[in-house]
Scaffold this motif. Structure first.
Motif, PDB file in Angstrom:
ATOM      1  N   LEU A   1     136.281 -32.460 -27.118  1.00  0.00           N
ATOM      2  CA  LEU A   1     136.531 -33.552 -26.191  1.00  0.00           C
ATOM      3  C   LEU A   1     138.026 -33.835 -26.154  1.00  0.00           C
ATOM      4  N   ASP A   2     138.579 -33.946 -24.955  1.00  0.00           N
ATOM      5  CA  ASP A   2     139.991 -34.278 -24.824  1.00  0.00           C
ATOM      6  C   ASP A   2     140.167 -35.785 -25.024  1.00  0.00           C
ATOM      7  N   PRO A   3     141.411 -36.286 -25.015  1.00  0.00           N
ATOM      8  CA  PRO A   3     141.629 -37.717 -25.294  1.00  0.00           C
ATOM      9  C   PRO A   3     140.922 -38.659 -24.330  1.00  0.00           C
ATOM     10  N   LEU A   4     140.511 -38.170 -23.172  1.00  0.00           N
ATOM     11  CA  LEU A   4     139.784 -39.006 -22.210  1.00  0.00           C
ATOM     12  C   LEU A   4     138.271 -38.891 -22.380  1.00  0.00           C
ATOM     13  N   GLY A   5     137.841 -38.079 -23.364  1.00  0.00           N
ATOM     14  CA  GLY A   5     136.416 -37.917 -23.609  1.00  0.00           C
ATOM     15  C   GLY A   5     135.758 -36.860 -22.759  1.00  0.00           C
ATOM     16  N   CYS A   6     136.558 -36.010 -22.092  1.00  0.00           N
ATOM     17  CA  CYS A   6     136.002 -34.958 -21.243  1.00  0.00           C
ATOM     18  C   CYS A   6     135.898 -33.654 -22.026  1.00  0.00           C
ATOM     19  N   PRO A   7     134.780 -32.953 -21.944  1.00  0.00           N
ATOM     20  CA  PRO A   7     134.653 -31.673 -22.645  1.00  0.00           C
ATOM     21  C   PRO A   7     135.551 -30.618 -22.010  1.00  0.00           C
ATOM     22  N   GLN A   8     136.303 -29.928 -22.855  1.00  0.00           N
ATOM     23  CA  GLN A   8     137.195 -28.862 -22.418  1.00  0.00           C
ATOM     24  C   GLN A   8     137.032 -27.677 -23.368  1.00  0.00           C
ATOM     25  N   ARG A   9     137.438 -26.501 -22.920  1.00  0.00           N
ATOM     26  CA  ARG A   9     137.439 -25.341 -23.824  1.00  0.00           C
ATOM     27  C   ARG A   9     138.331 -25.653 -25.016  1.00  0.00           C
ATOM     28  N   SER A  10     137.879 -25.245 -26.194  1.00  0.00           N
ATOM     29  CA  SER A  10     138.628 -25.590 -27.403  1.00  0.00           C
ATOM     30  C   SER A  10     140.064 -25.081 -27.345  1.00  0.00           C
ATOM     31  N   GLY A  11     140.256 -23.874 -26.814  1.00  0.00           N
ATOM     32  CA  GLY A  11     141.605 -23.334 -26.708  1.00  0.00           C
ATOM     33  C   GLY A  11     142.492 -24.179 -25.821  1.00  0.00           C
ATOM     34  N   ASP A  12     141.938 -24.715 -24.738  1.00  0.00           N
ATOM     35  CA  ASP A  12     142.729 -25.565 -23.849  1.00  0.00           C
ATOM     36  C   ASP A  12     143.151 -26.851 -24.553  1.00  0.00           C
ATOM     37  N   VAL A  13     142.253 -27.400 -25.366  1.00  0.00           N
ATOM     38  CA  VAL A  13     142.586 -28.626 -26.090  1.00  0.00           C
ATOM     39  C   VAL A  13     143.666 -28.343 -27.132  1.00  0.00           C
ATOM     40  N   LEU A  14     143.558 -27.207 -27.818  1.00  0.00           N
ATOM     41  CA  LEU A  14     144.573 -26.866 -28.816  1.00  0.00           C
ATOM     42  C   LEU A  14     145.945 -26.694 -28.183  1.00  0.00           C
ATOM     43  N   TYR A  15     146.006 -26.026 -27.048  1.00  0.00           N
ATOM     44  CA  TYR A  15     147.310 -25.810 -26.424  1.00  0.00           C
ATOM     45  C   TYR A  15     147.847 -27.082 -25.780  1.00  0.00           C
TER      46      TYR A  15
END
Length: 209
Positions: free
Chosen positions: A136-150
């Protein structure tokens, strides 16, 4: 990123970080709540101790808290790592997050406040899946883990550059993406060794809820 406790009593729990779930049994644990400032923090810790549910401030097991003994922030959410350089990577990320927060506060950047239920859900989801599903990104939306890491790396890049850590940390994050978390590597090693109990991981039988 630090998930490294998939096993409990010789069985696969189905979680990448079962330690996170175990620590959640304490009355004051998990992601810390939002505080309006140092006075609010001290007042609410005092209220927790006065409630009698915890004996003293040392039993406040939030994943981040102020140290009572040193002028620092204690970040306590990480599992112990299999490799020393991975511990260095995570320490560099934590330092850069703190430095970034200080810079933003000095610049008057508005503080984004995440809903506590989303923070708790994100924490559980990360403990369950590590980097193998979404985060989950800071807004609570599910994103690919790699996208969140970058996105995390972009957020702290100025602080990493200032500390001279950018090359090492970014390289280690890339390696983590390729090799998986320590929990993933534990499971692969046990499966390759043909040790019992790993059928649970493949079939889902006997795993913890």
């Amino acid at each position: 990123m630090s998930a490294n406790s998939p096993l409990w009593d010789g069985r696969d729990t189905g979680f990448a970080s079962w330690r996170t779930i175990v620590f959640g049994r304490w009355p004051v644990s998990g992601p810390p709540p939002h505080f309006d400032g140092p006075r609010d923090y001290e007042d609410r810790l005092g209220e927790l101790v006065a409630s009698g549910v915890i004996a003293d401030r040392r039993q406040v097991y939030w994943q981040a808290r102020l140290s009572d003994h040193y002028p620092t922030v204690e970040v306590r959410c990480l599992d112990v790592q299999l490799r020393a350089d991975e511990a260095v990577m995570l320490a560099g990320i934590v330092r850069a997050l703190v430095a970034t927060a200080i810079s933003e506060e000095k610049a008057g950047t508005p503080l984004p406040v995440a809903a506590p239920e989303l923070t708790q859900a994100a924490n559980w989801h990360a403990a369950r899946h590590g980097l193998n599903r979404t985060l989950l990104d800071p807004l609570g939306c599910p994103q690919r883990s790699g996208d969140v890491l970058y996105a995390l790396l972009r957020h702290i890049t100025p602080a990493l550059e200032e500390a001279g850590d950018l090359r090492d940390v970014s390289g280690l994050v890339h390696r983590l993406q390729q090799a998986g978390t320590p929990a993933d590597r534990q499971r692969r090693a046990l499966a390759e060794a043909g040790l019992p109990g790993l059928i649970d991981l493949v079939t889902g039988a006997g795993t913890f809820p």
